[in-house]
Each structure stands twice: as C-alpha cells, then as structure tokens.
Design an enzyme around this catalytic site. Structure first.
Site, PDB file in Angstrom:
ATOM      1  N   HIS A 230       1.015  -1.162  -0.060  1.00 20.26           N
ATOM      2  CA  HIS A 230      -0.069   0.068  -0.108  1.00 20.26           C
ATOM      3  C   HIS A 230       0.779   1.177  -0.060  1.00 20.26           C
ATOM      4  CE1 HIS A 230      -2.676   3.312   1.602  1.00 20.26           C
ATOM      5  NE2 HIS A 230      -3.721   2.567   1.121  1.00 20.26           N
TER       6      HIS A 230
ATOM      7  N   GLU B  48      -3.520   2.526  -6.819  1.00 25.60           N
ATOM      8  CA  GLU B  48      -4.061   3.288  -5.956  1.00 25.60           C
ATOM      9  C   GLU B  48      -2.783   4.439  -6.002  1.00 25.60           C
ATOM     10  OE1 GLU B  48      -6.456   1.758  -2.781  1.00 25.60           O
ATOM     11  OE2 GLU B  48      -4.367   1.703  -1.879  1.00 25.60           O
TER      12      GLU B  48
END
Ligand code: PGA
Length: 265
Positions: free
Chosen positions: A99, A171
């Site tokens: 992430h 992302e």
C-alpha cells in the site's frame, strides 16, 4: 456495459479496534446477505489485533477478510512482524502488499514487496499488490515507467500458474486519503489499461487479462459507479467511504444493480 464479476473491498487502516471492527463486520454482513450469491468478491482488511475476532464474525460468510501487511518469512528474529503462517492461522485469505502508506511512510521497496508477494503465494493467500505513482512522478510524466517497475519487480518470480492468486490495486498516492484528489475515470482507466498491457506482456493474453484490477483513492458515492463503468476497472478498493457499513452497502448494491449482477440467494 456488462461485467462478469466485481471486486469491492476496504482496508480499515489504523482506525478500528476490535469492538468497532466487529460491529462494522456484523452490520456489513447483514446488509449484504442478499448479494451473497451474486458474482461479487467482498473483502475487508482490518487491523492485525482484530483478525481473530473478525474470523469468528465472518466464519462461513460471503465476506473474505485478510491482513493489511505480511512478513516474508514464516518465522524468525523479526520483532514486531507478523508471518504468513500466523495470518493463515488467524483465518486470513488475503494479504495486502505495498500500500502507498507502506511504501512512502514505512519505506518499503519494490524488492521487499516482491518477497511479500512470494510469501503470500507460497501460503496460498491472495496477494493484493498495490501499485501507483506519487504526485511528483505524475508531474514528471513517469507514471507508466513507475507502474512498470512496480509490477515487474513486485511480480518477479511469480509464475503463470501462480498469478491467479494475485489481485492488483491501482492506488496513485496523490489520490489517497484526506487531502487526496480522486483520479478522473479517464485517468484511472488509462493507468489500468497500461497495467493490463504490462500483465499481458508478462503472462500472455489469456492469463494477463484475467488478473483483477481494482482502483483505489478517494472513491466515494459520487464517483464509484462512473469508475466501475470504465472498461479496464474490475473493482474498487475503498478507504473512508467504506468504513460506514451503511454507506459501503449502498455502493455495493448500486454496483450490482448497475452491472445487472444482482442475484437473489
Ligand atoms: P481512501 O483510501 O479511499 O480513503 O482515499 C484508499 C486507500 O488507501 O486504499
């Protein structure tokens, strides 16, 4: 626009403790019971300390759960880390890897991320590999170069027969969290198209096209459907807008109706 299957999930980051996680999951489970037989993969990635309780709560349910991070070794002198064996023992099916906050706040490199991807595969977990450029990389016009490096390094050593256990989340760092600007549907779709092409280059047409690509970064009730309608977007990986079970359930139901995937159990 038709889709065969949707992927909708959330990472609760470092927000919900055990009580909040359990009440969130209980409510989400109940509110989405009617979509249990629809072609949608619902998933939640709560904090490590909540995993045992999450497992009790979600046992036998239609919602998958997993961890926000994983260590690459099964055991060893790695104080403060959590191994894939421990995650499996806790019932995790998914491991989120790389992430943006892990890359840019915790300093994880593509090489470390690759070891984690291989660990997830070794333990038969779904590795949810997150990729995305920073605002600076976007401004320099090196989004595609960045994505290609992240994908080729992150998936190094993952064979064509193993990549079925990989989901990719695009992302972009500049789109995530408070102060983030959601990517436009066109921009997100273009990046997804590039990611898809890279996967096809790596794994061939058939396998490369089957790897799910999820978009994440300031997804909300207003932009969720237009993002999902884009041809290269297979699902959404949502932060803030999914942390309220009522709100997440609205997005889930709208998505299933929009793509005519709703089927009664
Ligand atoms: P956000 O978070 O939806 O709150 O921007 C997305 C993420 O970090 O996965």
């Amino acid at each position: 626009m038709r889709k065969d299957k949707l992927f909708l999930g959330t990472n609760t980051k470092m927000y919900k403790g055990i009580n909040d996680t359990v009440s969130f999951l209980e409510k989400l489970k109940e509110k989405t019971l009617d979509v249990a037989d629809s072609p949608v993969e619902l998933f939640v990635l709560p904090s490590f300390t909540t995993l045992y309780s999450a497992a009790q709560c979600l046992a036998g349910s239609h919602i998958k759960f997993g961890a926000q991070n994983i260590h690459w070794e099964d055991q060893g002198q790695f104080t403060g880390e959590v191994s894939p064996l421990m995650l499996r023992e806790a019932g995790c099916e998914i491991a989120e890897i790389g992430h943006s906050e892990r890359r840019h706040v915790m300093g994880e490199t593509d090489a470390v991320i690759n070891k984690k991807v291989l660990a997830a595969i070794r333990h038969n977990m779904i590795g949810l590999l997150c990729v995305g450029e920073t605002g600076e990389q976007k401004a320099l016009g090196i989004t595609e170069e960045t994505l290609r490096i992240q994908l080729k390094t992150g998936l190094n050593g993952v064979g064509a027969d193993e990549v079925k256990n990989i989901w990719i989340a695009y992302e972009p760092t500049w789109a995530i969290g408070v102060g983030g600007t959601p990517a436009s549907k066109e921009y997100a779709d273009k990046s997804h198209g590039f990611i898809r092409q890279t996967l096809v280059d790596l794994y061939g047409d058939d396998i490369g096209r089957r790897i799910p690509l999820l978009y994440g970064g300031s997804v909300n009730n207003s932009n969720a459907m237009e993002l999902l309608a884009m041809p290269n977007i297979d699902g959404l990986f949502i932060g803030r807008s999914a942390w309220d079970a009522d709100n997440f359930s609205v997005i889930i139901h709208e998505a299933l109706h929009q793509f005519k995937l709703y089927s009664h159990g």
